[in-house]
Design a protein around this motif. Structure first.
Motif, PDB file in Angstrom:
ATOM      1  N   PRO A   1      26.232  43.896  39.566  1.00 25.71           N
ATOM      2  CA  PRO A   1      25.534  43.187  38.491  1.00 25.71           C
ATOM      3  C   PRO A   1      24.276  42.449  38.899  1.00 25.71           C
ATOM      4  CG  PRO A   1      27.428  41.924  39.195  1.00 25.71           C
ATOM      5  CD  PRO A   1      27.487  43.218  39.944  1.00 25.71           C
ATOM      6  N   GLY A   2      23.982  42.338  40.194  1.00 25.03           N
ATOM      7  CA  GLY A   2      22.809  41.586  40.625  1.00 25.03           C
ATOM      8  C   GLY A   2      23.146  40.139  40.911  1.00 25.03           C
ATOM      9  N   ASP A   3      22.101  39.326  41.062  1.00 25.91           N
ATOM     10  CA  ASP A   3      22.296  37.930  41.452  1.00 25.91           C
ATOM     11  C   ASP A   3      22.906  37.091  40.342  1.00 25.91           C
ATOM     12  OD1 ASP A   3      21.324  38.289  43.992  1.00 25.91           O
ATOM     13  OD2 ASP A   3      19.260  37.789  43.463  1.00 25.91           O
ATOM     14  N   PHE A   4      22.731  37.510  39.084  1.00 27.92           N
ATOM     15  CA  PHE A   4      23.225  36.720  37.958  1.00 27.92           C
ATOM     16  C   PHE A   4      24.087  37.637  37.101  1.00 27.92           C
ATOM     17  CE2 PHE A   4      23.105  34.533  33.884  1.00 27.92           C
ATOM     18  CZ  PHE A   4      23.185  33.203  34.254  1.00 27.92           C
ATOM     19  N   GLY A   5      25.362  37.701  37.394  1.00 33.13           N
ATOM     20  CA  GLY A   5      26.241  38.587  36.646  1.00 33.13           C
ATOM     21  C   GLY A   5      27.637  38.574  37.229  1.00 33.13           C
ATOM     22  N   ILE A   6      28.568  39.123  36.475  1.00 36.36           N
ATOM     23  CA  ILE A   6      29.971  39.147  36.863  1.00 36.36           C
ATOM     24  C   ILE A   6      30.375  40.604  37.059  1.00 36.36           C
ATOM     25  CG2 ILE A   6      32.321  38.553  36.156  1.00 36.36           C
ATOM     26  CD1 ILE A   6      31.027  36.387  34.357  1.00 36.36           C
ATOM     27  N   PRO A   7      30.754  41.002  38.270  1.00 32.80           N
ATOM     28  CA  PRO A   7      31.093  42.410  38.496  1.00 32.80           C
ATOM     29  C   PRO A   7      32.376  42.796  37.788  1.00 32.80           C
ATOM     30  CG  PRO A   7      31.616  41.087  40.436  1.00 32.80           C
ATOM     31  CD  PRO A   7      30.880  40.189  39.491  1.00 32.80           C
ATOM     32  N   PRO A   8      32.412  43.959  37.147  1.00 33.58           N
ATOM     33  CA  PRO A   8      33.644  44.415  36.486  1.00 33.58           C
ATOM     34  C   PRO A   8      34.702  44.780  37.526  1.00 33.58           C
ATOM     35  CG  PRO A   8      31.960  46.105  36.392  1.00 33.58           C
ATOM     36  CD  PRO A   8      31.305  44.899  36.978  1.00 33.58           C
ATOM     37  N   GLN A   9      35.958  44.525  37.187  1.00 36.10           N
ATOM     38  CA  GLN A   9      37.075  44.857  38.061  1.00 36.10           C
ATOM     39  C   GLN A   9      38.164  45.547  37.247  1.00 36.10           C
ATOM     40  OE1 GLN A   9      38.411  41.341  40.096  1.00 36.10           O
ATOM     41  NE2 GLN A   9      36.422  40.923  41.009  1.00 36.10           N
ATOM     42  N   PHE A  10      38.729  46.602  37.816  1.00 36.15           N
ATOM     43  CA  PHE A  10      39.784  47.369  37.162  1.00 36.15           C
ATOM     44  C   PHE A  10      41.095  47.203  37.927  1.00 36.15           C
ATOM     45  CE2 PHE A  10      35.833  49.384  35.991  1.00 36.15           C
ATOM     46  CZ  PHE A  10      36.010  49.779  34.677  1.00 36.15           C
ATOM     47  N   ASP A  11      42.180  47.041  37.196  1.00 40.54           N
ATOM     48  CA  ASP A  11      43.512  46.947  37.786  1.00 40.54           C
ATOM     49  C   ASP A  11      44.433  47.891  37.015  1.00 40.54           C
ATOM     50  OD1 ASP A  11      45.973  46.328  38.829  1.00 40.54           O
ATOM     51  OD2 ASP A  11      45.906  44.191  38.356  1.00 40.54           O
ATOM     52  N   TRP A  12      44.919  48.931  37.688  1.00 38.24           N
ATOM     53  CA  TRP A  12      45.729  49.949  37.027  1.00 38.24           C
ATOM     54  C   TRP A  12      47.220  49.769  37.307  1.00 38.24           C
ATOM     55  CZ3 TRP A  12      42.555  51.981  33.766  1.00 38.24           C
ATOM     56  CH2 TRP A  12      41.199  52.123  34.100  1.00 38.24           C
TER      57      TRP A  12
END
Length: 271
Positions: free
Chosen positions: A65-76
């Motif tokens: 996401p860059g310096d200002f963002g929240i990375p998506p995370q997947f949990d299966w």
């Protein structure tokens, strides 16, 4: 980090069941979320997708996401008959917030999910969570809980998912990348400085470079990049989040060039 902890304290709980839109919880910024069940492909793998529609003015983030963002995370966890899941990220947009660059999607995104079944003749039972960030004037992390059955008997492609698959970045070969070279040196105050040269035709207009490592504990700064003729140059700093030393495997580096006409996905570089 304080700002991020504040955001994480504001988790939004949403429920997805099969293909219908979300229900329950605080739906601020979200117009529709659905898990599209997709189809079973000829090789026995399955193509599904997460479809997110945001309210006007809102956006969500790409895998980096860059310096200002929240990375998506997947949990299966809790899923059945799944051996592996690979998101196929559509080409993102680049935008600037408070002087910092972020990478993501405005208004709507369909994220194809390529699933490998343990038993290709049986249905896939999907159960898990996706954590994403949605932002307008503030950022709100959202936790999307979902359960769905992906039938093995459906073989007709979903046009919405198929369109998203055509919007993924070009491969290095398709974009006529001729060579990628990297030079690494120690940085002042610790960490590493990476200088990269990518020999390739222009991706159109302003070109932004995103650099990822295979170690999620390594922070990568927004690269400084510029083009000189047939080559694109990018320099960045890398630090381990614990402040310690780390090894950098050039073959595991990933470079995404996002231009005005298309994006390019490049894996690895030579010394």
């Amino acid at each position: 980090m304080t700002l991020m902890r504040t955001y994480l304290a504001a988790l939004v709980a949403l429920i997805l069941c099969g293909m219908p839109a979300f229900a329950g919880g605080d739906t601020t910024g979200l117009s529709k979320v659905e898990l599209r069940p997709g189809w079973r492909m000829a090789d026995g793998t399955h193509m599904a997708a997460l479809h997110i529609v945001l309210e006007p003015g809102w956006k969500t983030y790409w895998r980096a996401p860059g310096d200002f963002g929240i990375p998506p995370q997947f949990d299966w966890a809790g899923s059945q008959n799944i051996d592996a899941v690979s998101p196929k990220w559509p080409t993102p947009d680049v935008f600037f917030e408070q002087g910092m660059r972020s990478v993501g999607y405005r208004r709507e995104v369909v994220i194809p999910l390529h699933l490998v079944a343990k038993d290709i003749s049986a249905d896939i039972e999907v159960s898990g969570e996706v954590h994403i960030g949605i932002c307008k004037d503030i950022c709100i992390p959202a936790r999307l809980n979902f359960t769905a059955t992906l039938p093995s008997a459906v073989t007709r492609p979903d046009p919405t998912i198929a369109a998203a698959l055509t919007d993924t970045p070009f491969t290095a070969q398709d974009a006529h990348v001729r060579a990628v070279s990297c030079k690494v040196k120690s940085g002042k105050g610790g960490g590493l400085v990476l200088h990269t040269r990518i020999d390739m035709p222009s991706a159109g207009g302003a070109e932004y470079v995103v650099i990822e490592t295979d170690n999620p504990r390594v922070w990568v700064a927004e690269p400084d990049s510029h083009r000189d003729g047939g080559s694109l140059f990018a320099s960045t700093r890398m630090m381990h989040v614990d402040g310690g030393s780390f090894a950098l495997d050039r073959s595991k580096l990933r470079f995404t060039v996002i231009g005005g006409n298309h994006a390019v996905d490049i894996h690895g570089c030579s010394p």
